[in-house]
Design a protein around this motif. Structure first.
Motif: not given
Length: 584
Positions: A331, A472, A476, A495
Motif C-alpha cells: 500500500w 493496485h 487490494f 494511498s
C-alpha cells in the motif's frame, strides 16, 4: 429438491453481466461530474478567486487528500452497517449538494471577488466567499468517501463466488471499469474544460452537477437486479479483537501444531462466503489469539461453544489481520507515484498556460485539457493490455491474467520515474525559449514553444496509471479478506490521499527552504519561469527511484493469502470438495 433448485435459480438471476450497464453508466456520469469539477479547479482558484499559485496548489492537493481519506469512513459504514448500495446512494446525494453549492457560488457575483482591473492588484476572495468554497469541497469530499470504496467492489460483487470463471471475469472487470472511467474523464477534460474557459464557470460547474444527478438516478434504477451482500459487522472491531486477544495471551507459549488453533465455521460463515483463510507461519505472535486455554475450554463447554471473541479468535479472523498487515508495505509504495502524478493538475497545468496552445489561428487547447493525453494513453494502454499483452504473456507465464498484479504495479512505478525525469528537461527547454525571446520577466506572456512538448510526460503518467493503479485495485480486492473489500478499496484511495498530502508537504518545504535573496525560489508564486521547477521534478524523480527499490524488496517477500474454497460436488455422496487457492 425442485423447490431448492428454483430458489437457487431465482438467486442467480441477480447480479452478473446484466448489472454492468447500470454500474458503468453510474460510474461514467459520476466521473464526468467529479473530473469536470476538479480538473480545471486551479484555474478557478487563481483566476476567479485570485488565490496565489502555491496556496491554490495546496488547496487542491489538500482537498484531493481529504477526498481520498474519507473512503475509510464510507467503507466502515458499508461493511459494518448498511451495505454498499445504500452507502453509494446517500454519498452521491451529499456530493450533489456540494456541487449545487459551488455552482451557485460561481453564478452569483456576490459570492466571488470582483474581476481584476488593469493596473490594479487583484482582490482576493473574502473569508465568507472562501467559506462557501470550503464547505462545498467538504461535502464533495464526504460524498467521495462513500462512492469511491464501494462502487468498484459493488461491481465485482455482481459475480458469483461459485463461478469457476470468476477470477477471469474479475480482472477483466477491473480493466474495463478503469477504461469506462477513463473515457468519461476524457469527456470531462475536453468538453467541460472548454466550457469553463470559454463559456463560463456557471455552465462549467452546472453540467457536472446535472451529470451527477443522472448518475444517481441510473444507479438507483438498477436496484432490483443487483446482487446485494449483507454487511458482516465491523471489520475494525474484528481486527481489534484479534489484537486484544493476542495481547492478553502474550505470555502463553505458541503451539507447534497449527491444527490445535481454534476454528469455528459457524462463527466465521458470515464473513467467509468465498472460503476460510488458512493458517500462515508469519507473524506467529498473533496466533496466540487462537490458542484455546484450559479455562476457555471449560467456559465454552458451559456456554455451548460460544467464545468471547475479545479473548479467543478463530484462525480465519487471525489471518484477516495478518492479510491487512501484509498489504501495508505494498500500500505504502503507491504514495510517491500519486505525489508525482498530482503535479499534472498543478505545476504542469501552470506550465501549459504559458506555452503556445494554438491548434489553429482561432482555436487553442485549454491548459486544463492537457490531461487528455494522460487519459488517451491510459485508455489505449488498457485496451492493448487486455487484448494484446495478456494473451502473449499468458503463453509464457501460464497465468490467466498474464502477469501477477505485483509485476504489473512494478512496471507502472518504473514508467512513472521516466515521466518526472522528462518533465524536468522539458521545463529547462521551456525556460530557455522564454529567456531567448526576452519573456523571462513577463509571466502573463505566451512563450513561443508548443505545448506539445509536455505530451511525453502526460502520456507516460497515463501509461504508468494503466499499470500501477489498476494493479493496485486488483491487489487490494484480491488480497483483502472478503468481508473487508470496501475497506480494501478505501486503502487504495487512502494511498492517493497520502500521495496528495505528501505533495502538499513537499511543495511547502521546497518553497520554504529553496528561497534565497531577491525572491529566488524553486517554486515562485509570481513567475514560474524565474524559478527552478525542474529541480522539483528531479527531486520527485529521486524519491521515486528510492520507492522502486523499496517496492521490489516488499514484492519479493510478499506472501499471498492462502484460501480454502468450499464448493458442493454434485454427486450422490454430497461431500464437500476442498480446493486450495493461492492467487497471483
Amino acid at each position: 429438491m425442485e423447490m431448492e433448485k428454483k430458489e437457487k435459480h431465482m438467486e442467480r438471476k441477480k447480479g452478473g453481466l446484466i448489472t454492468m450497464p447500470f454500474i458503468f453508466a453510474n460510474e461514467i456520469c459520476e466521473k464526468i461530474a467529479v473530473v469536470g469539477f476538479n480538473t480545471n479547479m486551479i484555474s478557478y482558484l487563481t483566476k476567479q478567486l485570485h488565490m496565489p499559485s502555491t496556496k491554490a496548489a495546496n488547496t487542491i492537493t489538500n482537498f484531493s487528500g481529504t477526498a481520498s481519506l474519507t473512503p475509510l469512513i464510507g467503507a466502515f459504514i458499508a461493511d459494518s452497517y448498511v451495505g454498499r448500495f445504500w452507502t453509494i446512494t446517500v454519498a452521491s446525494i451529499l456530493y450533489q449538494i456540494g456541487m449545487v453549492s459551488l455552482t451557485t457560488s460561481a453564478v452569483v457575483p456576490g459570492l466571488r471577488p470582483p474581476p481584476c482591473k488593469a493596473g490594479e492588484i487583484c482582490k482576493e476572495a473574502t473569508g465568507g466567499q472562501l467559506g462557501i468554497l470550503y464547505v462545498s469541497l467538504l461535502l464533495t469530499a464526504l460524498g467521495s468517501g462513500g462512492i469511491r470504496p464501494c462502487v468498484v467492489s459493488f461491481g465485482a460483487d455482481q459475480f458469483e463466488e461459485g463461478d469457476p470463471k470468476r477470477g477471469t471475469k474479475t480482472y477483466k472487470y477491473f480493466n474495463w471499469y478503469y477504461f469506462a472511467m477513463g473515457a468519461s474523464m476524457l469527456v470531462a477534460v475536453t468538453v467541460l474544460v472548454y466550457v469553463q474557459d470559454n463559456i463560463g464557470w456557471g455552465w462549467g460547474f452546472g453540467i457536472p452537477t446535472i451529470a451527477m444527478l443522472v448518475s444517481i438516478i441510473t444507479f438507483v434504477v438498477g436496484y432490483p437486479i443487483y446482487r446485494h451482500l449483507d454487511p458482516s459487522g465491523s471489520p475494525f472491531t474484528r481486527l481489534l479483537q484479534v489484537g486484544v486477544a493476542a495481547y492478553k495471551k502474550r505470555k502463553v507459549c505458541i503451539v507447534s501444531d497449527s491444527n490445535l488453533l481454534y476454528q469455528n465455521r459457524d462463527i466465521d460463515d458470515p464473513i467467509s462466503r468465498d472460503g476460510n483463510l488458512l493458517h500462515t507461519k508469519h507473524m506467529r505472535f498473533l496466533d496466540k489469539a487462537a490458542i484455546v486455554t484450559e479455562e476457555e475450554k471449560v467456559k465454552m463447554g458451559e456456554e455451548l461453544g460460544k467464545p468471547n471473541l475479545w479473548k479467543l479468535s478463530t484462525v480465519h479472523r487471525v489471518e484477516e489481520l495478518k492479510s491487512v498487515i501484509r498489504m501495508g508495505p505494498i500500500w505504502a509504495s503507491g504514495i510517491i507515484l500519486i505525489t508525482a502524478y498530482s503535479q499534472q493538475y498543478t505545476f504542469s497545468l501552470l506550465q501549459a498556460s504559458t506555452m503556445n496552445r494554438h491548434l489553429t489561428n482561432s482555436f487553442q487547447i485549454p491548459a486544463g485539457s492537457m490531461t487528455v493525453f494522460t487519459l488517451l494513453t491510459m485508455l489505449i494502454t488498457v485496451a492493448l493490455y487486455d487484448r494484446v499483452f495478456i494473451p502473449i504473456a499468458r503463453r509464457f507465464t501460464g497465468l490467466d491474467r498474464g502477469i501477477t498484479f505485483l509485476t504489473r504495479m512494478g512496471i507502472g512505478l518504473v514508467i512513472s520515474i521516466f515521466a518526472t525525469l522528462i518533465a524536468g528537461f522539458v521545463e529547462q527547454k521551456r525556460k530557455h525559449v522564454a529567456f531567448t525571446h526576452g519573456l523571462i520577466d513577463h509571466p502573463t506572456s505566451i512563450i513561443p514553444i508548443s505545448v506539445f512538448w509536455l505530451v511525453p510526460q502526460y502520456s507516460l503518467h497515463g501509461m504508468a496509471e494503466a499499470f500501477m493503479s489498476i494493479g493496485h485495485l486488483e491487489f487490494f480486492y484480491d488480497q483483502s479478506p472478503e468481508s473487508m473489500r470496501s475497506t480494501a478499496m478505501a486503502l487504495f484511495w487512502t494511498s492517493i490521499s497520502a500521495g496528495n498530502y505528501l505533495s502538499t508537504l513537499l511543495v511547502s518545504l521546497v518553497h520554504k527552504y529553496s528561497s534565497g535573496a531577491n525572491g529566488e525560489n524553486w517554486i515562485r508564486n509570481d513567475n514560474i519561469s524565474k524559478g527552478k521547477l525542474e529541480n522539483f521534478y528531479w527531486l520527485v524523480t529521486g524519491l521515486q527511484v528510492l520507492n522502486l527499490a523499496y517496492y521490489i524488496v516488499c514484492a519479493k517477500f510478499y506472501t499471498f493469502k492462502p484460501l480454502e474454497v468450499q464448493r458442493k460436488v454434485v454427486d450422490s455422496s454430497k461431500v464437500d470438495e476442498l480446493q486450495l487457492v493461492n492467487p497471483v
